[in-house]
Design an enzyme around this catalytic site. Structure first.
Site, PDB file in Angstrom:
ATOM      1  N   LYS A   1      -7.203  -0.723  11.799  1.00  0.00           N
ATOM      2  CA  LYS A   1      -6.617  -1.107  10.506  1.00  0.00           C
ATOM      3  C   LYS A   1      -5.365  -0.276  10.261  1.00  0.00           C
ATOM      4  CE  LYS A   1      -6.002  -1.324   5.868  1.00  0.00           C
ATOM      5  NZ  LYS A   1      -5.106  -0.489   5.037  1.00  0.00           N
TER       6      LYS A   1
ATOM      7  N   ASP B   1       4.155 -14.467  11.122  1.00  0.00           N
ATOM      8  CA  ASP B   1       2.810 -14.831  10.698  1.00  0.00           C
ATOM      9  C   ASP B   1       1.872 -13.672  11.040  1.00  0.00           C
ATOM     10  OD1 ASP B   1       0.229 -15.867  10.545  1.00  0.00           O
ATOM     11  OD2 ASP B   1       0.818 -17.851  11.250  1.00  0.00           O
TER      12      ASP B   1
ATOM     13  N   GLU C   1       0.833  -1.215   0.000  1.00  0.00           N
ATOM     14  CA  GLU C   1       0.000   0.000   0.000  1.00  0.00           C
ATOM     15  C   GLU C   1       0.863   1.258   0.000  1.00  0.00           C
ATOM     16  OE1 GLU C   1      -2.944   0.058   3.142  1.00  0.00           O
ATOM     17  OE2 GLU C   1      -3.471   2.138   2.720  1.00  0.00           O
TER      18      GLU C   1
ATOM     19  N   HIS D   1      -2.238  10.936   0.475  1.00  0.00           N
ATOM     20  CA  HIS D   1      -2.359   9.569  -0.007  1.00  0.00           C
ATOM     21  C   HIS D   1      -2.454   9.519  -1.528  1.00  0.00           C
ATOM     22  CE1 HIS D   1      -3.318   5.366   0.831  1.00  0.00           C
ATOM     23  NE2 HIS D   1      -4.128   5.431  -0.210  1.00  0.00           N
TER      24      HIS D   1
HETATM   25  P1  NDP Z   1       9.066 -23.617  14.485  1.00  0.00           P
HETATM   26  O1  NDP Z   1       8.535 -24.919  14.946  1.00  0.00           O
HETATM   27  O2  NDP Z   1       9.374 -23.473  13.040  1.00  0.00           O
HETATM   28  O3  NDP Z   1      10.398 -23.266  15.269  1.00  0.00           O
HETATM   29  C1  NDP Z   1      10.491 -23.192  16.640  1.00  0.00           C
HETATM   30  C2  NDP Z   1      11.635 -24.074  17.057  1.00  0.00           C
HETATM   31  O4  NDP Z   1      12.879 -23.384  16.881  1.00  0.00           O
HETATM   32  C3  NDP Z   1      11.594 -24.404  18.505  1.00  0.00           C
HETATM   33  O5  NDP Z   1      10.693 -25.435  18.759  1.00  0.00           O
HETATM   34  C4  NDP Z   1      13.028 -24.784  18.785  1.00  0.00           C
HETATM   35  O6  NDP Z   1      13.216 -26.149  18.482  1.00  0.00           O
HETATM   36  C5  NDP Z   1      13.838 -23.985  17.743  1.00  0.00           C
HETATM   37  N1  NDP Z   1      14.671 -22.943  18.372  1.00  0.00           N
HETATM   38  C6  NDP Z   1      15.979 -22.720  18.117  1.00  0.00           C
HETATM   39  N2  NDP Z   1      16.450 -21.700  18.868  1.00  0.00           N
HETATM   40  C7  NDP Z   1      15.426 -21.265  19.625  1.00  0.00           C
HETATM   41  C8  NDP Z   1      15.283 -20.234  20.598  1.00  0.00           C
HETATM   42  N3  NDP Z   1      16.304 -19.452  20.953  1.00  0.00           N
HETATM   43  N4  NDP Z   1      14.082 -20.038  21.165  1.00  0.00           N
HETATM   44  C9  NDP Z   1      13.025 -20.797  20.804  1.00  0.00           C
HETATM   45  N5  NDP Z   1      13.091 -21.803  19.911  1.00  0.00           N
HETATM   46  C10 NDP Z   1      14.289 -22.041  19.310  1.00  0.00           C
HETATM   47  O7  NDP Z   1       8.149 -22.384  14.833  1.00  0.00           O
HETATM   48  P2  NDP Z   1       7.106 -22.076  15.937  1.00  0.00           P
HETATM   49  O8  NDP Z   1       6.877 -23.202  16.884  1.00  0.00           O
HETATM   50  O9  NDP Z   1       7.512 -20.771  16.488  1.00  0.00           O
HETATM   51  O10 NDP Z   1       5.789 -21.921  15.064  1.00  0.00           O
HETATM   52  C11 NDP Z   1       5.611 -20.792  14.238  1.00  0.00           C
HETATM   53  C12 NDP Z   1       4.994 -21.222  12.928  1.00  0.00           C
HETATM   54  O11 NDP Z   1       3.775 -21.905  13.170  1.00  0.00           O
HETATM   55  C13 NDP Z   1       4.656 -20.045  12.056  1.00  0.00           C
HETATM   56  O12 NDP Z   1       5.181 -20.304  10.780  1.00  0.00           O
HETATM   57  C14 NDP Z   1       3.126 -20.065  11.986  1.00  0.00           C
HETATM   58  O13 NDP Z   1       2.672 -19.603  10.747  1.00  0.00           O
HETATM   59  C15 NDP Z   1       2.806 -21.505  12.189  1.00  0.00           C
HETATM   60  N6  NDP Z   1       1.501 -21.850  12.716  1.00  0.00           N
HETATM   61  C16 NDP Z   1       0.638 -20.930  13.261  1.00  0.00           C
HETATM   62  C17 NDP Z   1      -0.568 -21.291  13.758  1.00  0.00           C
HETATM   63  C18 NDP Z   1      -1.428 -20.247  14.408  1.00  0.00           C
HETATM   64  O14 NDP Z   1      -0.969 -19.134  14.620  1.00  0.00           O
HETATM   65  N7  NDP Z   1      -2.687 -20.544  14.741  1.00  0.00           N
HETATM   66  C19 NDP Z   1      -1.023 -22.693  13.721  1.00  0.00           C
HETATM   67  C20 NDP Z   1      -0.024 -23.589  13.187  1.00  0.00           C
HETATM   68  C21 NDP Z   1       1.180 -23.189  12.697  1.00  0.00           C
HETATM   69  P3  NDP Z   1      14.229 -27.056  19.386  1.00  0.00           P
HETATM   70  O15 NDP Z   1      13.849 -26.773  20.793  1.00  0.00           O
HETATM   71  O16 NDP Z   1      13.958 -28.433  18.970  1.00  0.00           O
HETATM   72  O17 NDP Z   1      15.604 -26.535  19.051  1.00  0.00           O
END
Ligand code: NDP
Length: 427
Positions: free
Chosen positions: A263, A279, A80, A376
């Site tokens: 918005k 997201d 936009e 705008h």
């Molecule tokens: P991911 O599962 O992609 O990544 C998170 C993982 O990163 C953690 O589980 C951890 O795995 C690893 N990690 C590495 N370093 C760190 C750190 N410093 N702190 C935290 N985690 C770390 O992502 P999310 O669980 O965050 O999920 C986000 C995604 O889910 C977005 O893409 C979203 O679009 C999607 N989503 C959204 C929904 C909703 O909003 N309703 C529903 C379903 C999906 P480990 O501990 O194993 O290293």
């Protein structure tokens, strides 16, 4: 320290802007800027299903932000026109009062487990609470690294909710997601603890997923702007300040207005969410549910006049990550995060709240005085010119002619462009 004050940036050619940025950022921080195909097709194919291409979106920089005393260059991805110009102007005005103060809660998200078919909901609730430690341990066993980082499942609550004729026990797992947005990891935990919850309640678990009403993960921003900084359009600073405060009261009183008010806030928040690989639908859902938390849809920001200054504040859930999700899938995103100074999630959430507040101030400042169309439409004219097929210097020429004609319409732009192509000197 990076300065976010880059005077004349908007007038420069893109190559000059990149040179200007290179004066204060190193090459790594600029890698991928100035190019259009930054998301490789192979990544796109791995990110979603049925991929057939990549849709580009402009990325710009919100300038002039001073947040908690630090200059921040704010990357924004948005289609936009005028969003980035407006927010940069508002941030420049807010600097006159010392910029923004911003903060965010610890990254605690809620995962929901719905337990149905309960003979005695109160007894089920008590049984879940008695098993609290066992349930948290089971959740953390599914993500041991999160606990080692200092995060993981930390709290548990049970709400009894009437759903139709039945009373369900809704278990809330409170999870510290550290640097992640957390949806996937919470969903894994919710699904993982379901059998244990069924065992202790003798009920049947149905839905197991996070809640996007992330009201334990709020971000806040505020600013105080002296009247002098607000004078414009032939209005005194006091008049502009009162206009903004009045617009804020209108949004308090009327959900039809509050919706459009919000918005405008989300114009800025979403653009930063996109540029940082977050997201934006989750953030949008959370923000609007939070806006309606008192049983009436309300504005996410408030403005008031106090002691010769205009004071603005905002509070909203901002569920963002600096790891996971799509953050690494698009190679430009780590570059844009570095440009911001590699904030952690709490700092990023605070920056986004400040951007939302600034974006809203820009809109109310214009709405309370001359209206938004004046500024705008000049920017909109350029988009219309591009949509009509104008390229290079013709974009500005067609846009100027559209503004002069007072009619910023596609068919008009096509006529002007056709004349320009037929007789370049005549326009
Ligand atoms: P991911 O599962 O992609 O990544 C998170 C993982 O990163 C953690 O589980 C951890 O795995 C690893 N990690 C590495 N370093 C760190 C750190 N410093 N702190 C935290 N985690 C770390 O992502 P999310 O669980 O965050 O999920 C986000 C995604 O889910 C977005 O893409 C979203 O679009 C999607 N989503 C959204 C929904 C909703 O909003 N309703 C529903 C379903 C999906 P480990 O501990 O194993 O290293």
């Amino acid at each position: 320290m990076t300065s976010s004050r880059l005077p004349g940036f908007y007038k420069m050619k893109m190559s000059e802007r990149l040179r200007r940025l290179a004066e204060q950022l190193d090459g790594e921080e600029l890698r991928g800027l100035g190019q259009s195909a930054t998301l490789p097709l192979a990544n796109a194919d791995a990110m979603i299903e049925n991929a057939v291409g990549v849709l580009g979106l402009p990325v710009g920089i919100g300038l002039n932000f001073l947040i908690n005393g630090e200059d921040v260059l704010v990357p924004m991805a948005v289609e936009e026109p005028s969003v980035i110009a407006a927010v940069s102007l508002a941030a420049k005005i807010a600097r006159e009062g010392g910029g923004f103060k911003a903060e965010a809660d610890e990254p605690r998200m809620i995962g929901q487990v719905q337990v149905t078919e309960l003979a005695n909901p109160d007894a089920a609730r008590a049984a879940i609470l008695r098993s609290r430690e066992e349930i948290l341990a089971a959740a953390n066993a599914l993500h041991p690294a999160m606990k080692m980082r200092g995060g993981g499942a930390k709290g548990l609550e049970v709400r009894l909710i009437k759903v139709g004729e039945e009373t369900h026990a809704i278990v809330h797992l409170i999870v510290d997601t550290q640097e992640a947005m957390g949806a996937n990891l919470i969903n894994t935990m919710c699904e993982g603890v379901a059998p244990l919850i069924e065992r202790v309640t003798a009920g049947r678990v149905r839905l197991r997923i996070l809640s996007n009403l992330a009201d334990l993960r709020l971000a806040r921003a505020s600013c105080a702007i002296p009247f002098e900084a607000l004078a414009d359009f032939g209005f005194s600073g006091a008049e502009v300040a009162h206009g903004i405060a009045e617009a804020s009261r209108f949004a308090d009183a009327d959900p039809y207005r509050a919706c459009t008010h919000n918005k405008g806030v989300m114009n800025g928040v979403d653009a930063v969410a996109l540029a940082t690989g977050n997201d934006w639908r989750a953030i949008e859902a959370g923000a609007h549910a939070f806006a309606a938390r008192n049983g009436k849809y309300e504005p996410l920001t408030r403005w008031r006049v106090e002691h010769g200054s205009l004071r603005g504040s905002t509070e909203l859930p901002i569920q963002v990550g600096t790891v996971g999700g799509a953050v690494k899938a698009n190679p430009l995103i780590p570059v844009l995060l570095r440009m911001m100074g590699d904030p952690n999630t709490r700092k990023l959430a605070g920056i986004m709240a400040a951007v939302g507040l600034a974006q809203n101030m820009a809109a109310l400042r214009a709405l309370g005085t001359v209206g938004i169309q004046k500024g705008h439409m000049a920017l909109h004219a350029r988009s219309v010119a591009v949509s009509a097929g104008a390229k290079g210097t013709a974009v500005e020429e067609v846009a100027r002619a559209l503004i002069a004609a007072g009619e910023i319409k596609l068919h008009r732009a096509q006529e002007i462009l056709a004349k320009l192509v037929a007789a370049p000197e005549a326009t």
